[in-house]
Design an enzyme around this catalytic site. Sequence first.
Site, PDB file in Angstrom:
ATOM      1  N   GLY A   1      -8.670  99.496  48.117  1.00 32.71           N
ATOM      2  CA  GLY A   1      -8.136  99.574  46.753  1.00 32.71           C
ATOM      3  C   GLY A   1      -6.849 100.373  46.692  1.00 32.71           C
ATOM      4  N   SER A   2      -6.279 100.455  45.491  1.00 36.15           N
ATOM      5  CA  SER A   2      -4.968 101.100  45.353  1.00 36.15           C
ATOM      6  C   SER A   2      -5.040 102.604  45.588  1.00 36.15           C
ATOM      7  CB  SER A   2      -4.392 100.801  43.957  1.00 36.15           C
ATOM      8  OG  SER A   2      -5.273 101.232  42.953  1.00 36.15           O
TER       9      SER A   2
ATOM     10  N   ASP B   1     -13.462 106.530  49.677  1.00 29.40           N
ATOM     11  CA  ASP B   1     -13.184 105.293  48.938  1.00 29.40           C
ATOM     12  C   ASP B   1     -12.885 105.620  47.471  1.00 29.40           C
ATOM     13  OD1 ASP B   1     -12.922 102.612  48.328  1.00 29.40           O
ATOM     14  OD2 ASP B   1     -14.931 102.040  48.975  1.00 29.40           O
TER      15      ASP B   1
ATOM     16  N   GLY C   1     -16.283  97.362  43.583  1.00 29.20           N
ATOM     17  CA  GLY C   1     -16.211  95.930  43.848  1.00 29.20           C
ATOM     18  C   GLY C   1     -15.141  95.214  43.054  1.00 29.20           C
TER      19      GLY C   1
ATOM     20  N   GLU D   1     -18.078  97.752  51.832  1.00 28.26           N
ATOM     21  CA  GLU D   1     -17.960  99.154  51.406  1.00 28.26           C
ATOM     22  C   GLU D   1     -19.325  99.830  51.403  1.00 28.26           C
ATOM     23  OE1 GLU D   1     -14.090  98.769  48.429  1.00 28.26           O
ATOM     24  OE2 GLU D   1     -16.081  98.573  47.599  1.00 28.26           O
TER      25      GLU D   1
HETATM   26  C1  5RP Z   1     -12.812  97.603  45.900  1.00 30.56           C
HETATM   27  C2  5RP Z   1     -13.296  98.808  45.178  1.00 30.56           C
HETATM   28  C3  5RP Z   1     -12.286  99.825  44.793  1.00 30.56           C
HETATM   29  O1  5RP Z   1     -12.682 101.057  45.286  1.00 30.56           O
HETATM   30  C4  5RP Z   1     -12.216  99.895  43.305  1.00 30.56           C
HETATM   31  O2  5RP Z   1     -11.934  98.596  42.802  1.00 30.56           O
HETATM   32  C5  5RP Z   1     -11.146 100.880  42.837  1.00 30.56           C
HETATM   33  O3  5RP Z   1      -9.885 100.392  43.140  1.00 30.56           O
HETATM   34  P1  5RP Z   1      -8.555 101.138  42.751  1.00 30.56           P
HETATM   35  O4  5RP Z   1      -8.471 102.365  43.615  1.00 30.56           O
HETATM   36  O5  5RP Z   1      -7.487 100.126  43.035  1.00 30.56           O
HETATM   37  O6  5RP Z   1      -8.626 101.482  41.284  1.00 30.56           O
HETATM   38  O7  5RP Z   1     -14.453  98.976  44.928  1.00 30.56           O
HETATM   39  O8  5RP Z   1     -13.845  96.684  46.138  1.00 30.56           O
END
Ligand code: 5RP
Length: 219
Positions: free
Chosen positions: A30-31, A80, A94, A102
């Site tokens: 993710g970002s 994460d 997700g 994950e």
């Molecule tokens: C990917 C995820 C990410 O951790 C979640 O979507 C958060 O993403 P971001 O850091 O871009 O807000 O679960 O499957």
Amino acid sequence: MSDQHAQKQAAAKAALRYIEDDMILGVGTGSTVNCLIELLPQLRLAGAVASSQVTEDKLRALGIEVVDLNFAGTLDLYIDGADEVNAHLQLIKGGGGALTREKIVAAASKQFICMVDDSKMVDVLGRAFPVPIEVLPQARSYVARQLAQLGGEPVYREDFVTDYGNVILDTYDLDVSDPIALEQQLNNIVGVVCNGIFAANQADILLKAGNDGVKTILH
Ligand code: 5RP
């Protein structure tokens, strides 16, 4: 720190102090995690286990050795992001569709650090963000009917296939007031591969970035 990206960067920077030399690090998707990945070349990692193909590609592009989880043993640390977090550090994940890989890497790790900006904090999971559910393609309609029976409104994620070749049902309106019970109930539906509630194995440490800096919240 007002801008959301700057908050993500601050959370990622705060995570660095938990990463030790010669570690094999579990890396999310993710970002927010991308902000962390950018910082990894300055560390002395033994390698990394990636939670998605996207993360794997980013790690390799920076010259970080990607290790197959089957050869890595138990990891000391998994880091994460999340789509929603409650006060018990239970999560919905997700949004990027990597929930199954994950959850596997998180389960295989001794410690799970979650990095978020303020906007991800909620009182009750699943009211604003749907629960992503990874489903075997052939079971999509059947699982959708089972989810509707639970009061959910499943929406098929168009034009998306997971790393494992499956589909995602983003499910609105589920009652997530007991996240551990619902996580288990969803897993019991035949055809469900995994669901995006991370409650039985919640985060151990939350790094929450806001206008007033990064707060560390322990489970
Ligand atoms: C990917 C995820 C990410 O951790 C979640 O979507 C958060 O993403 P971001 O850091 O871009 O807000 O679960 O499957």
